[in-house]
Design a protein around this motif. Structure first.
Motif, PDB file in Angstrom:
ATOM      1  N   LYS A 161      93.360  67.924  56.981  1.00 41.56           N
ATOM      2  CA  LYS A 161      92.300  66.930  57.126  1.00 41.56           C
ATOM      3  C   LYS A 161      91.560  67.114  58.450  1.00 41.56           C
ATOM      4  O   LYS A 161      92.157  67.493  59.459  1.00 41.56           O
ATOM      5  CB  LYS A 161      92.889  65.518  57.058  1.00 41.56           C
ATOM      6  CG  LYS A 161      93.581  65.203  55.735  1.00 41.56           C
ATOM      7  CD  LYS A 161      94.201  63.820  55.766  1.00 41.56           C
ATOM      8  CE  LYS A 161      94.919  63.519  54.444  1.00 41.56           C
ATOM      9  NZ  LYS A 161      95.551  62.179  54.440  1.00 41.56           N
ATOM     10  N   TYR A 171      89.072  65.159  61.178  1.00 42.89           N
ATOM     11  CA  TYR A 171      88.682  63.819  61.614  1.00 42.89           C
ATOM     12  C   TYR A 171      87.464  63.891  62.524  1.00 42.89           C
ATOM     13  O   TYR A 171      87.367  64.771  63.384  1.00 42.89           O
ATOM     14  CB  TYR A 171      89.828  63.146  62.375  1.00 42.89           C
ATOM     15  CG  TYR A 171      91.037  62.829  61.528  1.00 42.89           C
ATOM     16  CD1 TYR A 171      91.255  61.542  61.047  1.00 42.89           C
ATOM     17  CD2 TYR A 171      91.969  63.822  61.216  1.00 42.89           C
ATOM     18  CE1 TYR A 171      92.366  61.250  60.268  1.00 42.89           C
ATOM     19  CE2 TYR A 171      93.084  63.540  60.436  1.00 42.89           C
ATOM     20  CZ  TYR A 171      93.279  62.251  59.968  1.00 42.89           C
ATOM     21  OH  TYR A 171      94.377  61.966  59.187  1.00 42.89           O
ATOM     22  N   ILE A 196      87.601  62.830  57.319  1.00 42.01           N
ATOM     23  CA  ILE A 196      87.881  61.411  57.543  1.00 42.01           C
ATOM     24  C   ILE A 196      87.095  60.932  58.757  1.00 42.01           C
ATOM     25  O   ILE A 196      87.239  61.471  59.857  1.00 42.01           O
ATOM     26  CB  ILE A 196      89.383  61.175  57.758  1.00 42.01           C
ATOM     27  CG1 ILE A 196      90.157  61.631  56.516  1.00 42.01           C
ATOM     28  CG2 ILE A 196      89.660  59.703  58.063  1.00 42.01           C
ATOM     29  CD1 ILE A 196      91.655  61.547  56.670  1.00 42.01           C
TER      30      ILE A 196
END
Length: 280
Positions: free
Chosen positions: A184, A186, A214
């Motif tokens: 992921k 960020y 994210i």
């Protein structure tokens, strides 16, 4: 502000002026709207996106830039040709000055020249506690810049990440940052920062390679949870972060960071190839 125009000439409201005569800069002592555009092989990189961002900044500030996009393009081309510069950074600056009305400056600035060392070793960064009322504007606060630069120098850092009163990292003082944890990526939420040209390209790249992006702030107490990070900006492309104060990371070997970097460099090359003939 300091007389920051470099090379032989700068442009003031369409007039070409020698950098030996930069008194106009001494009159600039309040925040101003600006944009910095990288020039590579004589081509202003992602120019359309930069001009759109400057327009949006003015709208947020309830300010009207009188100069048209066509006029700005003409000044940029003239500046590049008259200074015979192929690779550097151009700054566009706009504000109202007492007795002069609206002033629009177009000029070359000292450009950060990245070297192989920072890409091969990564960079050290630090934290700076500061609350920004509205980071969605591209303006300059001279005193703020001086305070941050002092912290960067004292910490022997490449960049400082701004931390609000709640302990959340809001943005970098000069460059934007992304953090990686697992599969992921960020980044600071959309509404928290000014739309950044390079940032938009990085987000699009994440979508192309199906990475989960994210949008949330990272609290300083959660820095130990991330695997790595990188900074982006007009003049630096993608630079791995090796440390944030006492926290260290293996960003250099992170496959996600390396994939994003390679794809972004490819987009730069493609843009230059397509637009080169327009700026000859």
């Amino acid at each position: 502000m300091k007389k920051e125009a470099v090379k032989d000439y700068f442009i003031l409201n369409e007039e070409l002026i020698s950098t030996k005569n930069m008194e106009i800069f001494e009159n600039i002592n309040k925040p101003y709207i600006y944009e910095v555009i990288r020039v590579i092989e004589g081509v202003p990189l992602f120019l359309e996106e930069h001009l759109d961002r400057m327009k949006k900044t003015a709208k947020i500030m309830d300010y009207n830039i009188d100069k048209t996009e066509t006029e700005i393009r003409k000044d940029i081309k003239k500046l590049i040709q008259e200074n015979q510069v192929r690779n550097s950074n151009i700054k566009l600056l706009c504000l109202d000055l007492e007795g002069k009305g609206q002033v629009f400056l177009t000029y070359f600035i000292e450009s950060y020249h990245s070297n192989d060392k920072i890409y091969n070793e990564g960079v050290h960064t630090t934290l700076y506690n500061f609350g920004i009322e509205d980071p969605n504007t591209k303006i300059s606060d001279v005193s703020f810049r001086e305070r941050v630069d002092k912290k960067i120098k004292n910490k022997n850092a490449f960049e400082a990440f701004l931390v609000n009163k709640d302990g959340n990292i809001t943005k970098g003082s000069r460059f934007d940052m992304f953090f990686v944890r697992g599969q992921k990526v960020y980044t600071v939420p959309y509404e928290k920062i000014l739309l950044n040209v390079t940032r938009n390209h990085i987000i699009n790249i994440c979508e192309k390679i199906n990475l989960e992006l994210i949008e949330e702030t990272i609290h300083v107490e959660d820095l130990y949870k991330i695997d790595g990070g990188f900074m982006i900006g007009t003049s630096i492309n993608v630079i791995p972060i090796k440390s944030v104060d006492e926290f260290t990371y293996e960003s250099l070997s992170d496959p996600i960071i390396n994939k994003i970097k390679d794809m972004y460099l490819k987009e730069i090359k493609e843009y230059i190839d397509v637009n080169k003939l327009k700026w000859i």
